[in-house]
Design a protein around this motif. Structure first.
Motif, PDB file in Angstrom:
ATOM      1  N   ASN A   1       0.342  12.094   8.158  1.00 19.83           N
ATOM      2  CA  ASN A   1       1.520  12.783   7.640  1.00 19.83           C
ATOM      3  C   ASN A   1       1.250  13.456   6.304  1.00 19.83           C
ATOM      4  O   ASN A   1       2.160  13.608   5.485  1.00 19.83           O
ATOM      5  CB  ASN A   1       2.680  11.803   7.496  1.00 19.83           C
ATOM      6  N   SER A   2       0.042  13.874   6.051  1.00 17.79           N
ATOM      7  CA  SER A   2      -0.313  14.516   4.795  1.00 17.79           C
ATOM      8  C   SER A   2       0.509  15.787   4.591  1.00 17.79           C
ATOM      9  O   SER A   2       0.749  16.535   5.527  1.00 17.79           O
ATOM     10  CB  SER A   2      -1.804  14.854   4.786  1.00 17.79           C
ATOM     11  N   GLY A   3       0.957  16.016   3.369  1.00 22.66           N
ATOM     12  CA  GLY A   3       1.767  17.182   3.044  1.00 22.66           C
ATOM     13  C   GLY A   3       3.254  16.916   3.093  1.00 22.66           C
ATOM     14  O   GLY A   3       4.044  17.715   2.603  1.00 22.66           O
ATOM     15  N   LYS A   4       3.670  15.804   3.656  1.00 19.52           N
ATOM     16  CA  LYS A   4       5.089  15.456   3.727  1.00 19.52           C
ATOM     17  C   LYS A   4       5.501  14.725   2.450  1.00 19.52           C
ATOM     18  O   LYS A   4       4.671  14.287   1.665  1.00 19.52           O
ATOM     19  CB  LYS A   4       5.368  14.584   4.953  1.00 19.52           C
ATOM     20  N   THR A   5       6.806  14.585   2.269  1.00 19.78           N
ATOM     21  CA  THR A   5       7.341  13.882   1.103  1.00 19.78           C
ATOM     22  C   THR A   5       7.446  12.394   1.428  1.00 19.78           C
ATOM     23  O   THR A   5       8.046  12.008   2.427  1.00 19.78           O
ATOM     24  CB  THR A   5       8.718  14.444   0.711  1.00 19.78           C
ATOM     25  N   PHE A   6       6.856  11.581   0.566  1.00 15.50           N
ATOM     26  CA  PHE A   6       6.818  10.134   0.754  1.00 15.50           C
ATOM     27  C   PHE A   6       7.546   9.429  -0.379  1.00 15.50           C
ATOM     28  O   PHE A   6       7.560   9.918  -1.511  1.00 15.50           O
ATOM     29  CB  PHE A   6       5.366   9.634   0.724  1.00 15.50           C
ATOM     30  N   GLU A   7       8.115   8.285  -0.081  1.00 19.23           N
ATOM     31  CA  GLU A   7       8.542   7.315  -1.080  1.00 19.23           C
ATOM     32  C   GLU A   7       7.653   6.104  -0.867  1.00 19.23           C
ATOM     33  O   GLU A   7       7.651   5.511   0.204  1.00 19.23           O
ATOM     34  CB  GLU A   7      10.011   6.931  -0.902  1.00 19.23           C
ATOM     35  N   LEU A   8       6.860   5.760  -1.899  1.00 17.11           N
ATOM     36  CA  LEU A   8       5.873   4.689  -1.781  1.00 17.11           C
ATOM     37  C   LEU A   8       6.177   3.562  -2.749  1.00 17.11           C
ATOM     38  O   LEU A   8       6.458   3.808  -3.928  1.00 17.11           O
ATOM     39  CB  LEU A   8       4.478   5.243  -2.086  1.00 17.11           C
ATOM     40  N   HIS A   9       6.105   2.339  -2.251  1.00 24.10           N
ATOM     41  CA  HIS A   9       6.209   1.165  -3.120  1.00 24.10           C
ATOM     42  C   HIS A   9       4.804   0.780  -3.544  1.00 24.10           C
ATOM     43  O   HIS A   9       3.891   0.763  -2.722  1.00 24.10           O
ATOM     44  CB  HIS A   9       6.871  -0.001  -2.385  1.00 24.10           C
ATOM     45  N   TYR A  10       4.628   0.481  -4.829  1.00 25.79           N
ATOM     46  CA  TYR A  10       3.294   0.139  -5.321  1.00 25.79           C
ATOM     47  C   TYR A  10       3.352  -1.052  -6.270  1.00 25.79           C
ATOM     48  O   TYR A  10       4.408  -1.399  -6.790  1.00 25.79           O
ATOM     49  CB  TYR A  10       2.662   1.341  -6.048  1.00 25.79           C
ATOM     50  N   LYS A  11       2.182  -1.656  -6.447  1.00 25.62           N
ATOM     51  CA  LYS A  11       2.001  -2.724  -7.426  1.00 25.62           C
ATOM     52  C   LYS A  11       0.953  -2.261  -8.421  1.00 25.62           C
ATOM     53  O   LYS A  11      -0.051  -1.665  -8.033  1.00 25.62           O
ATOM     54  CB  LYS A  11       1.539  -4.019  -6.757  1.00 25.62           C
ATOM     55  N   GLU A  12       1.201  -2.546  -9.689  1.00 30.42           N
ATOM     56  CA  GLU A  12       0.247  -2.179 -10.735  1.00 30.42           C
ATOM     57  C   GLU A  12      -0.417  -3.446 -11.261  1.00 30.42           C
ATOM     58  O   GLU A  12       0.247  -4.396 -11.648  1.00 30.42           O
ATOM     59  CB  GLU A  12       0.962  -1.470 -11.882  1.00 30.42           C
ATOM     60  N   TYR A  13      -1.741  -3.447 -11.237  1.00 27.26           N
ATOM     61  CA  TYR A  13      -2.523  -4.578 -11.738  1.00 27.26           C
ATOM     62  C   TYR A  13      -3.112  -4.228 -13.103  1.00 27.26           C
ATOM     63  O   TYR A  13      -3.257  -3.056 -13.439  1.00 27.26           O
ATOM     64  CB  TYR A  13      -3.648  -4.928 -10.756  1.00 27.26           C
ATOM     65  N   VAL A  14      -3.460  -5.242 -13.885  1.00 27.08           N
ATOM     66  CA  VAL A  14      -4.022  -5.018 -15.212  1.00 27.08           C
ATOM     67  C   VAL A  14      -5.372  -4.308 -15.092  1.00 27.08           C
ATOM     68  O   VAL A  14      -5.641  -3.337 -15.792  1.00 27.08           O
ATOM     69  CB  VAL A  14      -4.148  -6.346 -15.988  1.00 27.08           C
ATOM     70  N   ASN A  15      -6.234  -4.776 -14.206  1.00 28.66           N
ATOM     71  CA  ASN A  15      -7.546  -4.168 -13.961  1.00 28.66           C
ATOM     72  C   ASN A  15      -7.733  -3.984 -12.462  1.00 28.66           C
ATOM     73  O   ASN A  15      -7.046  -4.596 -11.659  1.00 28.66           O
ATOM     74  CB  ASN A  15      -8.680  -5.037 -14.517  1.00 28.66           C
ATOM     75  N   ARG A  16      -8.703  -3.185 -12.096  1.00 30.95           N
ATOM     76  CA  ARG A  16      -8.967  -2.944 -10.685  1.00 30.95           C
ATOM     77  C   ARG A  16     -10.144  -3.797 -10.210  1.00 30.95           C
ATOM     78  O   ARG A  16     -10.967  -4.227 -11.013  1.00 30.95           O
ATOM     79  CB  ARG A  16      -9.258  -1.472 -10.442  1.00 30.95           C
ATOM     80  N   LEU A  17     -10.181  -4.026  -8.910  1.00 31.30           N
ATOM     81  CA  LEU A  17     -11.311  -4.710  -8.267  1.00 31.30           C
ATOM     82  C   LEU A  17     -11.988  -3.710  -7.341  1.00 31.30           C
ATOM     83  O   LEU A  17     -11.318  -2.889  -6.715  1.00 31.30           O
ATOM     84  CB  LEU A  17     -10.818  -5.912  -7.456  1.00 31.30           C
ATOM     85  N   PRO A  18     -13.313  -3.760  -7.219  1.00 28.84           N
ATOM     86  CA  PRO A  18     -14.025  -2.764  -6.405  1.00 28.84           C
ATOM     87  C   PRO A  18     -13.556  -2.718  -4.951  1.00 28.84           C
ATOM     88  O   PRO A  18     -13.489  -1.642  -4.361  1.00 28.84           O
ATOM     89  CB  PRO A  18     -15.483  -3.193  -6.487  1.00 28.84           C
ATOM     90  N   TRP A  19     -13.209  -3.836  -4.362  1.00 30.11           N
ATOM     91  CA  TRP A  19     -12.796  -3.844  -2.966  1.00 30.11           C
ATOM     92  C   TRP A  19     -11.317  -3.534  -2.801  1.00 30.11           C
ATOM     93  O   TRP A  19     -10.833  -3.379  -1.701  1.00 30.11           O
ATOM     94  CB  TRP A  19     -13.114  -5.181  -2.299  1.00 30.11           C
ATOM     95  N   ARG A  20     -10.587  -3.395  -3.918  1.00 31.44           N
ATOM     96  CA  ARG A  20      -9.170  -3.035  -3.864  1.00 31.44           C
ATOM     97  C   ARG A  20      -8.966  -1.544  -4.123  1.00 31.44           C
ATOM     98  O   ARG A  20      -7.910  -1.009  -3.827  1.00 31.44           O
ATOM     99  CB  ARG A  20      -8.397  -3.880  -4.873  1.00 31.44           C
ATOM    100  N   GLY A  21      -9.957  -0.877  -4.708  1.00 29.18           N
ATOM    101  CA  GLY A  21      -9.847   0.560  -4.924  1.00 29.18           C
ATOM    102  C   GLY A  21     -10.187   0.973  -6.337  1.00 29.18           C
ATOM    103  O   GLY A  21     -10.481   0.154  -7.200  1.00 29.18           O
ATOM    104  N   TYR A  22     -10.132   2.282  -6.559  1.00 25.55           N
ATOM    105  CA  TYR A  22     -10.487   2.861  -7.851  1.00 25.55           C
ATOM    106  C   TYR A  22      -9.323   2.863  -8.836  1.00 25.55           C
ATOM    107  O   TYR A  22      -9.516   3.140 -10.008  1.00 25.55           O
ATOM    108  CB  TYR A  22     -10.978   4.310  -7.673  1.00 25.55           C
ATOM    109  N   SER A  23      -8.122   2.620  -8.370  1.00 24.55           N
ATOM    110  CA  SER A  23      -6.936   2.707  -9.211  1.00 24.55           C
ATOM    111  C   SER A  23      -6.306   1.327  -9.401  1.00 24.55           C
ATOM    112  O   SER A  23      -6.342   0.496  -8.494  1.00 24.55           O
ATOM    113  CB  SER A  23      -5.922   3.645  -8.547  1.00 24.55           C
ATOM    114  N   PRO A  24      -5.684   1.090 -10.558  1.00 25.12           N
ATOM    115  CA  PRO A  24      -4.937  -0.165 -10.721  1.00 25.12           C
ATOM    116  C   PRO A  24      -3.604  -0.124  -9.976  1.00 25.12           C
ATOM    117  O   PRO A  24      -2.926  -1.139  -9.862  1.00 25.12           O
ATOM    118  CB  PRO A  24      -4.737  -0.268 -12.233  1.00 25.12           C
TER     119      PRO A  24
END
Length: 123
Positions: free
Chosen positions: A90-113
């Motif tokens: 569904n790329s290009g569509k409008t999304f509402e996303l729920h997210y969690k913010e962590y203090v630091n990132r882990l390599p297997w969790r992704g590049y973003s906190p």
């Protein structure tokens, strides 16, 4: 005998302290929220740990200049394969996303906190 007991107590305190620091740095959820905008992309990338990374374009934020509108980008990671696949379809569509913010990132969790854990709506 008393010095061995003291060493064990100090060692236990250090291990508990390091465990608490590790938990706070990598697993403590610092913040949660919802972001809405147009999905720019979701890609799977990485050298060792392949993770899903994405960008959401939010519009309507004013700049310092009168009459100008600035687009704000929200970069995030996705850990759930099913959510990432649904977003890719569904790329290009409008999304509402729920997210969690962590203090630091882990390599297997992704590049973003910021880690998206739920899609609230797709328009």
């Amino acid at each position: 005998m008393k010095s061995k007991k003291t060493i064990y107590i100090i060692l236990a305190v250090v291990i508990i302290g390091l465990g608490g620091f590790f938990y706070y740095s990598y697993y403590f959820v610092f913040g949660e929220g919802v972001k809405a905008g147009q999905l720019n992309y979701v890609v799977k990338k990485g050298y060792i740990f392949k993770t899903y990374e994405g960008k959401l374009i939010q519009t309507g934020f004013r700049t310092g200049q009168p009459g100008a509108i600035q687009s704000n980008e929200f970069e995030f990671s996705v850990t759930d394969n099913a959510i990432a696949e649904k977003m890719m379809l569904n790329s290009g569509k409008t999304f509402e996303l729920h997210y969690k913010e962590y203090v630091n990132r882990l390599p297997w969790r992704g590049y973003s906190p910021f880690v998206v854990d739920k899609i609230i709506s797709i328009k």
